[in-house]
Design an enzyme around this catalytic site. Structure first.
Site, PDB file in Angstrom:
ATOM      1  CE1 TYR A 133      21.353 -10.653   2.290  1.00 39.32           C
ATOM      2  CE2 TYR A 133      23.447 -11.597   2.991  1.00 39.32           C
ATOM      3  CZ  TYR A 133      22.436 -10.666   3.156  1.00 39.32           C
ATOM      4  OH  TYR A 133      22.509  -9.748   4.171  1.00 39.32           O
TER       5      TYR A 133
ATOM      6  CB  SER B  94      25.999  -8.239   4.234  1.00 40.13           C
ATOM      7  OG  SER B  94      26.134  -9.450   4.962  1.00 40.13           O
TER       8      SER B  94
END
Length: 683
Positions: free
Chosen positions: A573, A560
């Site tokens: 995250y 990501s």
């Protein structure tokens, strides 16, 4: 041009073909051909013209449609007998069939066209039933044919398919007006009739009579001899575990000359055959029917150890056997090749037999591998039948070579379309049941890969696999990446489905959006368990398989933008994504010596179609940024340099770019797919 309305004879031919081809007792997959003759109106002269509709080259009788038929003028086809240059030049006649074509389009005429056109009968079937081939491959096949059928079926000595065989059958039919068909030595059967119904009935009479004749000759002793001590089938769970452990090694060996996909079979017929005393002798003789050995090669590779042998001993022995097989195949080629022979296509086995475990078959794609295995089961049935009534006596090795390296067969191979970029590659996609994973699985399959769709949601994985296609293209597996046992089982299933794995996409994920002070240890643990730990476990198990294969591979992490960019309120995250990003670098360094490339993709703002955003992450991120959830995608787009929303398909495109071949020298790389987030530029 031909009439848009199907001719009644062609319609009857298709019905008969589909009926016969739907029953494997009648003919093997893609084997045999059928024809019908009739009169139609010539669109140029308006006069009646005699035509023949015949199954063209390729295709399968069970699924034959009008597009699979060649349509020829019968007068021109039969006139070719006047210019036939003899058996030494009979291959030239195949090109002449094109000048007999009627109308536009139609399938390419096959090598068996002369058989159908020269036989004086309105309908002709040429089939490859196991029972018929058993008589055709028996040492005293001619005598047995007479015993089985009397004068209703004649014997035709072995001749390679072609124009001369058509002349031979036509002459035998003319000399035996009472006959309904023939047994073709080393090959199959041909039957005829004046109506489609009569032809079908005659074909079935020959097939069923041969089955009953063989059954009547069966005694108390098994055709393949007694079971060898210690060679019985392993229990199912143990058998499949051993198969999964061996398959990557065998696939790697079978891919020495060119990459192959595998198929595993542990059917009763195979397990029985490899347990019996006579299986080494019979396997060494090879298959006989041309349809069989064109797909199975001249003979299989057979393990000469019992099922109880330790795995490390089996591995060593297979490496020795493979080297010997390649030397033997090269010698076979050199014994029979001449100056005009095509180059050797590869010396690796297409069929590998393992006592107690089963059969491994290989091909350029999963369907080809599966069909090769099915053909070897046909060959086992043929050997059993021939050994029941006589002795199995396949055609001479030199004749097998003439067909395997036939110029016409080589021309057919050259006409095949170029393989897709990911052909022969087996992909394993975690989180493949939705969102980005689904898009990646679909794209990889579209580029030629066999895809294993892994997801903890069993039904979602099954839906995506079914959406992609048949089990020759995609299979679903249930895998929660937090469960080490499930991961091992899922990759074992991938090995059993296609022979191993070449391309792994670590995509499974979830996201918890909370400020630091609200983030619990449970939030932290589940976030890292799925993405950091889960990716590590999948990569580790996949690397075991890739190393055993010795074919290199690709591991792709869908990490990501948040792995390099400090976004608000996502400590768990972002940290897990940073962990994944560094795994890419660490594994690229460690696995490069095995030819395994490890790369990553850094998406951002994939809202539409995303399982993570649909699961609540979208609402939380929208609240963080103070925008309505339905506008979150547009919000993300506006903060990018390109002002474009990122979709799952964009991420899939990046995965393909990394694995499709053009970046073959790239490893340890992260590709941003974020429409341009300057703060996340890699540096």
């Amino acid at each position: 041009m031909t009439s848009p309305t199907p001719h009644p004879q062609a319609e009857a031919l298709l019905r008969r073909s589909n009926t016969l081809g739907s029953d494997p007792r009648n003919t093997n997959y893609a084997g045999g051909n059928t024809s019908a003759k009739g009169t139609d109106t010539d669109p140029v002269t308006g006069e009646p013209v005699e035509l023949m509709w015949v199954k063209g080259s390729g295709g399968d009788l069970g699924t034959l449609t009008g597009k699979g038929l060649a349509v020829l003028r019968l007068d021109r086809l039969r006139a070719l007998t006047g210019v036939y240059p003899g058996v030494e030049r009979e291959d030239e006649m195949v090109a002449a069939f094109d000048y007999c074509a009627h109308g536009k389009g139609g399938a390419a005429p096959s090598i068996d066209t002369a058989m159908h056109g020269l036989v004086e009968a309105a309908h002709v079937d040429h089939l490859h039933p196991d029972s018929g081939i058993a008589l055709a491959c028996a040492a005293d096949g001619e005598k047995l044919t007479a015993e089985c059928f009397g004068d209703r079926v004649a014997w035709v000595p072995w001749r390679r398919p072609g124009f001369q065989l058509g002349l031979d059958i036509a002459a035998i039919k003319a000399a035996n007006p009472q006959a309904i068909g023939v047994i073709l030595g080393g090959h199959g059967i041909t039957a005829w009739g004046e109506t489609s119904e009569e032809c079908e009935a005659n074909s079935l009479e020959i097939i069923r009579a041969a089955e009953e004749f063989i059954a009547s000759r069966a005694g108390d002793e098994h055709a393949f001899g007694p079971v060898l001590d210690g060679y019985g089938a392993l229990p199912e769970a143990e058998r499949r575990a051993r198969a999964a452990a061996l398959f990557p090694l065998l696939r790697g060996l079978a891919s020495t000359d060119r990459p192959q996909v595998g198929h595993y079979t542990d059917s009763e017929a195979v397990l029985d055959f490899v347990s019996r005393a006579e299986h080494p002798r019979l396997a060494a003789l090879g298959t006989s029917c041309p349809d069989h050995f064109l797909r199975t090669k001249v003979r299989p590779m057979v393990l000469d150890l019992p099922p109880s042998a330790p795995l490390d001993q089996v591995v060593r022995r297979f490496k020795e056997l493979h080297e010997a097989y390649r030397e033997d195949y090269r010698a076979y080629y050199e014994r029979h090749a001449d100056a005009d022979s095509p180059a050797m296509r590869g010396a690796d086995p297409a069929i590998v037999l393992v006592p107690g475990v089963g059969m491994f078959s290989f091909g350029k794609d999963a369907q080809t591998a599966r069909v090769a295995g099915e053909f070897y089961v046909n060959a086992i049935n043929v050997m059993r039948g021939a050994e029941t009534v006589s002795t199995y006596a396949p055609i001479e090795e030199s004749e097998k070579f003439r067909i395997e390296y036939w110029a016409l067969e080589e021309a057919k191979l050259q006409r095949m379309p170029a393989p897709k970029p990911l052909a022969t590659r087996v992909a394993f996609v975690t989180g493949g049941g939705s969102g980005i994973g689904r898009a990646i699985a679909i794209r990889l399959a579209a580029e030629g890969a066999c895809v294993v769709v892994a997801d903890r949601d069993t039904e979602a994985a099954a839906r995506v696999a079914a959406e992609i296609g048949s089990t020759d293209v995609a299979v679903p597996v249930t895998a929660d990446v937090t469960d080490e046992t499930q991961i091992a089982a899922a990759l074992e299933a991938a090995a059993l489905a296609f022979g191993g794995v070449d391309l792994v996409v670590n995509n499974a994920g979830l996201s918890i959006s909370k400020p630091l002070l609200e983030t619990t240890t449970g939030d932290w643990d589940v976030q890292h368990s799925v993405m950091a730990r889960g990716s590590f476990l999948v990569a580790r198990e996949a690397a075991r398989i890739m190393t055993a294969q010795g074919m290199g591979g690709d591991i792709i992490y869908i990490s990501s933008k948040n792995g390099v960019f400090a976004g608000p309120n996502n400590i768990a995250y972002g940290a897990a994504k940073a962990d994944q990003a560094h795994q890419v670098r660490l594994l690229a360094a460690e696995l490069g010596g095995e030819g395994i490339r490890v790369n990553g993709v850094n998406p951002d703002g994939v809202v539409r179609g995303s399982g993570i955003f649909a699961g609540g992450w979208g609402a939380k991120r929208a609240a963080v940024y103070g925008v309505p959830e339905e506008e979150l995608g547009a919000f993300y787009a506006q903060r990018t340099l390109l002002k474009r929303e990122v979709l799952p398909e964009n991420v899939a495109n990046a995965v393909f770019a990394l694995t499709g071949g053009d970046l073959s020298h790239t490893t340890g790389l992260h590709i941003p797919v974020d429409a341009g987030v300057a703060a996340a530029f890699l540096r």
